[in-house]
Scaffold this motif. Sequence first.
Motif, mmCIF file in Angstrom:
data_model
loop_
_atom_site.group_PDB
_atom_site.id
_atom_site.type_symbol
_atom_site.label_atom_id
_atom_site.label_comp_id
_atom_site.label_asym_id
_atom_site.label_seq_id
_atom_site.Cartn_x
_atom_site.Cartn_y
_atom_site.Cartn_z
ATOM 1 N N ILE A 240 0.895 -1.107 -0.015
ATOM 2 C CA ILE A 240 -0.052 -0.131 0.070
ATOM 3 C C ILE A 240 0.803 1.337 0.009
ATOM 4 O O ILE A 240 1.737 1.411 0.718
ATOM 5 C CB ILE A 240 -0.811 0.042 1.439
ATOM 6 C CG1 ILE A 240 -1.812 -1.113 1.289
ATOM 7 C CG2 ILE A 240 -1.867 1.294 1.364
ATOM 8 C CD1 ILE A 240 -2.634 -1.335 2.510
ATOM 9 N N VAL A 241 0.561 2.240 -0.649
ATOM 10 C CA VAL A 241 1.392 3.391 -0.856
ATOM 11 C C VAL A 241 1.039 4.308 0.175
ATOM 12 O O VAL A 241 -0.254 4.319 0.471
ATOM 13 C CB VAL A 241 1.115 4.269 -2.263
ATOM 14 C CG1 VAL A 241 1.686 5.726 -2.016
ATOM 15 C CG2 VAL A 241 1.538 3.561 -3.452
ATOM 16 N N LYS B 106 10.533 3.041 2.336
ATOM 17 C CA LYS B 106 10.720 3.919 1.236
ATOM 18 C C LYS B 106 10.273 4.001 -0.102
ATOM 19 O O LYS B 106 9.743 5.100 -0.617
ATOM 20 C CB LYS B 106 12.431 4.271 1.414
ATOM 21 C CG LYS B 106 12.876 5.534 0.762
ATOM 22 C CD LYS B 106 14.339 5.638 1.091
ATOM 23 C CE LYS B 106 14.850 7.109 0.266
ATOM 24 N NZ LYS B 106 16.048 7.281 0.546
ATOM 25 N N ASP B 107 10.363 2.774 -0.669
ATOM 26 C CA ASP B 107 9.893 2.483 -2.015
ATOM 27 C C ASP B 107 8.267 2.619 -2.203
ATOM 28 O O ASP B 107 8.026 2.785 -3.305
ATOM 29 C CB ASP B 107 10.209 1.475 -2.539
ATOM 30 C CG ASP B 107 11.757 1.169 -2.827
ATOM 31 O OD1 ASP B 107 12.427 2.307 -2.957
ATOM 32 O OD2 ASP B 107 12.412 0.300 -2.922
ATOM 33 N N GLU C 100 10.371 6.881 -9.736
ATOM 34 C CA GLU C 100 9.317 6.597 -10.947
ATOM 35 C C GLU C 100 8.239 7.313 -10.615
ATOM 36 O O GLU C 100 7.631 7.988 -11.562
ATOM 37 C CB GLU C 100 8.987 5.186 -10.908
ATOM 38 C CG GLU C 100 7.948 4.715 -11.964
ATOM 39 C CD GLU C 100 7.573 3.150 -12.027
ATOM 40 O OE1 GLU C 100 6.875 2.820 -12.887
ATOM 41 O OE2 GLU C 100 8.105 2.453 -10.971
ATOM 42 N N ILE C 101 7.637 7.434 -9.412
ATOM 43 C CA ILE C 101 6.447 7.800 -9.130
ATOM 44 C C ILE C 101 6.643 9.328 -8.931
ATOM 45 O O ILE C 101 5.716 10.115 -9.460
ATOM 46 C CB ILE C 101 5.798 7.617 -7.919
ATOM 47 C CG1 ILE C 101 4.520 8.024 -7.402
ATOM 48 C CG2 ILE C 101 6.592 7.805 -6.317
ATOM 49 C CD1 ILE C 101 3.460 7.648 -8.138
ATOM 50 N N ILE C 102 7.618 10.034 -8.622
ATOM 51 C CA ILE C 102 7.913 11.463 -8.698
ATOM 52 C C ILE C 102 8.127 11.894 -10.314
ATOM 53 O O ILE C 102 7.589 12.981 -10.712
ATOM 54 C CB ILE C 102 9.347 12.001 -7.989
ATOM 55 C CG1 ILE C 102 9.156 11.671 -6.449
ATOM 56 C CG2 ILE C 102 9.779 13.233 -8.435
ATOM 57 C CD1 ILE C 102 8.294 12.460 -5.897
ATOM 58 N N ALA C 103 8.596 11.196 -11.043
ATOM 59 C CA ALA C 103 8.894 11.529 -12.602
ATOM 60 C C ALA C 103 7.252 11.226 -13.013
ATOM 61 O O ALA C 103 6.942 12.275 -14.011
ATOM 62 C CB ALA C 103 9.537 10.364 -13.459
ATOM 63 N N THR C 104 6.540 10.582 -12.545
ATOM 64 C CA THR C 104 4.944 10.433 -13.187
ATOM 65 C C THR C 104 4.077 11.492 -12.596
ATOM 66 O O THR C 104 3.402 12.304 -13.335
ATOM 67 C CB THR C 104 4.454 9.068 -12.712
ATOM 68 O OG1 THR C 104 5.269 7.932 -13.108
ATOM 69 C CG2 THR C 104 3.076 8.879 -13.247
ATOM 70 N N MET C 105 4.564 11.976 -11.414
ATOM 71 C CA MET C 105 3.613 12.920 -10.618
ATOM 72 C C MET C 105 4.213 14.489 -11.652
ATOM 73 O O MET C 105 3.326 15.447 -11.637
ATOM 74 C CB MET C 105 4.037 13.264 -9.367
ATOM 75 C CG MET C 105 3.210 12.171 -8.429
ATOM 76 S SD MET C 105 3.793 12.279 -6.655
ATOM 77 C CE MET C 105 3.508 13.727 -6.348
#
Length: 396
Positions: free
Chosen positions: A196-197, A225-226, A253-258
């Motif tokens: 879960i994020v 952390k991931d 990955e999530i920061i790039a997507t955001m």
Amino acid sequence: MHISQRAKRMEPSATLVVTAKAKALKREGKPIISFGAGEPDFPSPSSALRYAEEAMEREQTHYTPAAGIPELKEAVCSYYKNHFGLTYESNQVLVGAGAKPLLYEALGCIVDPGDEVLVFTPAWVSYVEQIRLFEGKEVLIDTSSTGYVPNLDVVRQAITPRTRCMMLNTPNNPTGAIYDEKTLKGLAELAVEKNIVIIYDEIYERLVYGHARHHQILNLCPEAKDLTIIVNGVSKAFAMTGWRIGYALGPTEIIATMGSFQGHLTSNACSVAQWAAVGALREANNDVIAMHSQFSKRKDLAVSLLKDMPLITFQEPQGAFYVWINIEKTFGKKHGNTLITDDSSFCSALLDSKYVAGVPGTAFMVPGYMRISYSNSTEEITEGMGRLKEFLEEIK
């Protein structure tokens, strides 16, 4: 004109509604004292102003990279290394136009229609509306009976195969509660176990009082952390609400997507404001300490005055700058000719009769309460608390 069903389902921000009404009455000449918005009354740090002026002199008033200027991203990385011992690279930081759009972008990048998001109530007013905008489903877990801190057994029972995310806010708005180490570690371990994020909203992390201590969740459970997106900013502790600068840290990955999401939504945050935030993060620590000292005194003042009032109860806050007040004993009673039936009618009567603005608890998903902010001056707190006490004493 056709209005979408999505827009029709959306409720306006209650804090902004209360603040707008209070400002309108003030423009009419009414002696308003607003405890509605969480906005420090201190000036922004001189270092922030200087960096902003220097940026304008350099004509750095144009588009920046959508994810933020390198200098600010590096300052954020340094801040988290120095304050929490956490190591992030610049490509793991996203600068946004405040923390609010970053929360929205995070949800937009992880929630599909029908996905569930755990929200611990009382909770900040925009969490649920943002989840609904992405057709996700909020799963509300009330913490009122456990000192406004989640019960791990209850959280585990609420998790389903559709649970995608949990939103954690500590120090908490509206309660001022701080999540303890055991609870945070347990929540992080649950997130790792169930994939879960975690959206970790720690915008008030510098505003903690007395013997209380704010805990960074990744210091307690590095394995998460991931799965963790940290959201923070300069608005609260640095008294820079109008500059609209927030930042998120997380896996690449999530920061790039955001960042891609943001590129289509707002593009970059204001260039000059970003430089102001660089100045604040680099040089304004003493300003934060000085403001914190004043907030602590204001908290003590507000709490001492509230303790002398009838018909209310509250838990003393440990952080942020709010007091969460139970007003249920006033329901069914009258103030003058006005019948108080719920928290909304209480707040309306208080504003109309005493020109004091508070936010009804319904806005935070827990009715029967009112949130007041003590980010005002001591003079306003003293006067406003006096009016609130007078109001309560007049209820029959």
